[in-house]
Design a protein around this motif. Structure first.
Motif, PDB file in Angstrom:
ATOM      1  N   ARG A   2       4.360  -7.578  -2.569  1.00 21.94           N
ATOM      2  CA  ARG A   2       3.971  -7.935  -1.218  1.00 21.94           C
ATOM      3  C   ARG A   2       4.946  -8.859  -0.502  1.00 21.94           C
ATOM      4  N   ARG A   3       5.242  -9.989  -1.055  1.00 23.92           N
ATOM      5  CA  ARG A   3       5.805 -11.046  -0.249  1.00 23.92           C
ATOM      6  C   ARG A   3       7.232 -11.393  -0.648  1.00 23.92           C
ATOM      7  N   THR A  72      -6.145 -11.602   3.598  1.00 20.58           N
ATOM      8  CA  THR A  72      -6.125 -10.422   4.455  1.00 20.58           C
ATOM      9  C   THR A  72      -5.588  -9.207   3.705  1.00 20.58           C
ATOM     10  N   TYR A  73      -5.627  -9.248   2.378  1.00 14.23           N
ATOM     11  CA  TYR A  73      -4.886  -8.271   1.579  1.00 14.23           C
ATOM     12  C   TYR A  73      -5.776  -7.598   0.550  1.00 14.23           C
ATOM     13  N   ASN A  76      -6.694  -7.374  -3.179  1.00 11.11           N
ATOM     14  CA  ASN A  76      -6.107  -8.503  -3.897  1.00 11.11           C
ATOM     15  C   ASN A  76      -6.781  -9.814  -3.513  1.00 11.11           C
ATOM     16  N   SER A 129      -1.621 -15.509  -4.046  1.00 13.77           N
ATOM     17  CA  SER A 129      -1.695 -14.659  -2.858  1.00 13.77           C
ATOM     18  C   SER A 129      -0.724 -13.493  -2.919  1.00 13.77           C
ATOM     19  N   SER A 130      -0.683 -12.800  -4.056  1.00 22.45           N
ATOM     20  CA  SER A 130       0.180 -11.615  -4.209  1.00 22.45           C
ATOM     21  C   SER A 130       1.636 -11.922  -3.893  1.00 22.45           C
ATOM     22  N   GLN A 176       3.059  -5.369   7.292  1.00 25.66           N
ATOM     23  CA  GLN A 176       2.587  -6.739   7.491  1.00 25.66           C
ATOM     24  C   GLN A 176       3.768  -7.690   7.558  1.00 25.66           C
ATOM     25  N   THR A 179       6.460  -9.381   4.595  1.00 20.72           N
ATOM     26  CA  THR A 179       6.427  -8.661   3.326  1.00 20.72           C
ATOM     27  C   THR A 179       7.759  -7.981   3.040  1.00 20.72           C
ATOM     28  N   GLN A 208      -2.688  -7.533   6.963  1.00 19.61           N
ATOM     29  CA  GLN A 208      -2.707  -6.153   6.509  1.00 19.61           C
ATOM     30  C   GLN A 208      -3.894  -5.398   7.076  1.00 19.61           C
ATOM     31  N   ALA A 225       2.684  -0.618   2.226  1.00 20.32           N
ATOM     32  CA  ALA A 225       1.984  -1.771   1.674  1.00 20.32           C
ATOM     33  C   ALA A 225       2.154  -1.785   0.170  1.00 20.32           C
ATOM     34  N   VAL A 229      -3.014  -2.311  -2.563  1.00 16.18           N
ATOM     35  CA  VAL A 229      -3.559  -2.500  -1.221  1.00 16.18           C
ATOM     36  C   VAL A 229      -3.602  -1.183  -0.460  1.00 16.18           C
TER      37      VAL A 229
END
Length: 301
Positions: A2-3, A72-73, A76, A129-130, A176, A179, A208, A225, A229
Motif C-alpha cells: 500500500r504505502r 479507509t482501507y 485491512n 496501517s498497511s 489512493q 500509495t 480508498q 490497490a 483491498v
C-alpha cells in the motif's frame, strides 16, 4: 504494497459503499485477549508470560499500545458500522500480538501522512496501517514485517471499457493518495506518452473508499490497490472484478520508533507466538486474506 510515500489522508469509509464519518478523535480500546467490537481476533490467544516480562516499563505501566491507523482501507483497516470502532484483519492480527504481551490496544484514526510522524514524536506507540516496508521508511523508523501483499487492478464487471493493464493510455484510473500505486500509474503513463499516446488520467483520492466509489459510479474505468483491498472491494460491491494477476508483492510492517529496537524485536517474538498458537492465521482467515500470511517475521527485512 500500500504505502510507499508518506502522503495520505483519512476521509470516509465506504468499501461496499456504506459511508461512515471518520474523525481524528475517534478511537476504540480493545482487550489484550484480542476481543473487540470487530470480533475475536485470536483462536488460541493469551498472554505469554516470558514475552510479557520483556515489555518496556512505559508500555507496561500504560497497559496498552496507542496505535495510529488510517481506517479507509478495508478489509485491512476500516470503521465498523458505529462509525467509531476500528476493525479489519490488521486490527485482529495486532490484537493477537498485543495479547501475547499482556497489553490492550487503542486505535486512533489519523491521516496516513501523520502516522509515522506521530510515532516518532511519541503520539502513538506504534503505527499499524498497511505500511509497505521500504528503504526510505527504514531510515526513519523500525519496521516489523507481518504480512505480504501485491498490487491488483480492478475494473467493472465484464471490463466494458476493455481496459488493458499494459495499455491504459488515455483512460481515467483511480488510486489512493500516497500509495505505491500512484508511482506505478505514473510510470505506466510515461510509457504511454513516450510512445506518442495520450497519458493515463490518474484520479487520486484521499481514501480508498473514494477510489472504489469512483469505479463503481463510472467516474473511472479501473483502479489499482493492494491485493487484499482490491479483492475485498470486488466481493463487497458485486459490481467489480479483478483484472490480471497480482504483482510486485512486498511485506507490510509495523512502524516502531527507531530508538526502540528491543520493542521491535519483541514484536517479532510475539508474532511467532501468535503464529504458533493459531491466532495469527485465525485473524487472516476471518477476512479471507490468509494468502498473504508469512512466517519469516523480522525487523527491517
Amino acid at each position: 504494497m500500500r504505502r510507499m510515500s508518506l502522503i495520505a489522508a483519512t476521509g470516509v469509509v465506504a468499501v461496499g459503499l456504506t459511508l461512515s464519518a471518520c474523525g481524528s478523535d475517534s478511537m476504540n480500546t480493545s482487550p489484550g485477549a484480542g476481543s473487540t467490537a470487530a470480533g475475536t481476533a485470536a483462536a488460541g490467544g493469551g498472554v505469554d508470560a516470558a514475552l510479557a516480562a520483556k515489555v518496556p516499563a512505559k508500555l507496561k505501566e500504560a497497559g496498552k499500545f496507542v496505535v495510529g491507523t488510517d481506517p479507509t482501507y478495508a478489509p485491512n483497516e476500516m470503521l465498523a458500522a458505529d462509525g467509531k470502532t476500528v476493525e479489519g484483519f490488521d486490527v485482529d492480527v495486532f490484537n493477537a500480538v498485543a495479547a501475547k504481551l499482556g497489553l490492550k490496544t487503542e486505535y486512533v484514526p489519523a491521516g496516513f501522512d501523520t502516522i509515522i510522524l506521530g510515532v516518532t514524536g511519541g503520539k502513538y506507540d506504534i503505527g499499524v496501517s498497511s505500511f509497505t516496508i521500504n528503504e526510505d521508511r527504514k531510515k526513519q523508523v523500525n519496521m516489523v514485517s507481518y504480512y505480504s501483499a501485491g498490487t491488483q487492478w480492478i475494473v467493472a464487471k465484464g471490463n466494458p471499457e476493455k481496459v488493458n493493464i499494459d495499455d491504459a493510455c488515455g483512460k481515467a484510473v483511480g488510486v489512493q493518495k500516497g500509495t505505491v500505486q500512484v508511482d506505478d500509474l505514473a510510470a505506466r503513463s510515461k510509457t504511454c506518452t513516450d510512445a506518442g499516446k495520450p497519458a493515463i488520467n490518474p484520479i487520486v483520492q484521499d481514501g480508498q473508499d473514494q477510489v472504489t466509489a469512483d469505479l463503481v459510479s463510472g467516474k473511472t474505468v479501473a483502479m489499482l490497490a493492494d491485493s487484499p483491498v482490491g479483492l475485498y472491494a470486488v466481493k463487497q460491491t458485486g459490481q467489480l472484478e479483478a483484472l490480471g494477476d497480482i504483482y510486485d508483492s512486498a511485506p507490510y510492517g509495523y512502524v516502531v520508533p527507531q530508538d526502540q529496537t528491543d520493542l521491535a524485536n519483541l514484536l517479532v517474538e510475539a508474532l511467532k507466538a501468535a503464529k504458533a498458537d493459531g491466532s495469527y492465521e485465525a485473524a487472516l482467515k476471518k477476512y479471507a486474506v490468509e494468502a498473504g500470511a508469512i512466517d519469516d517475521f523480522a525487523v527491517n527485512p
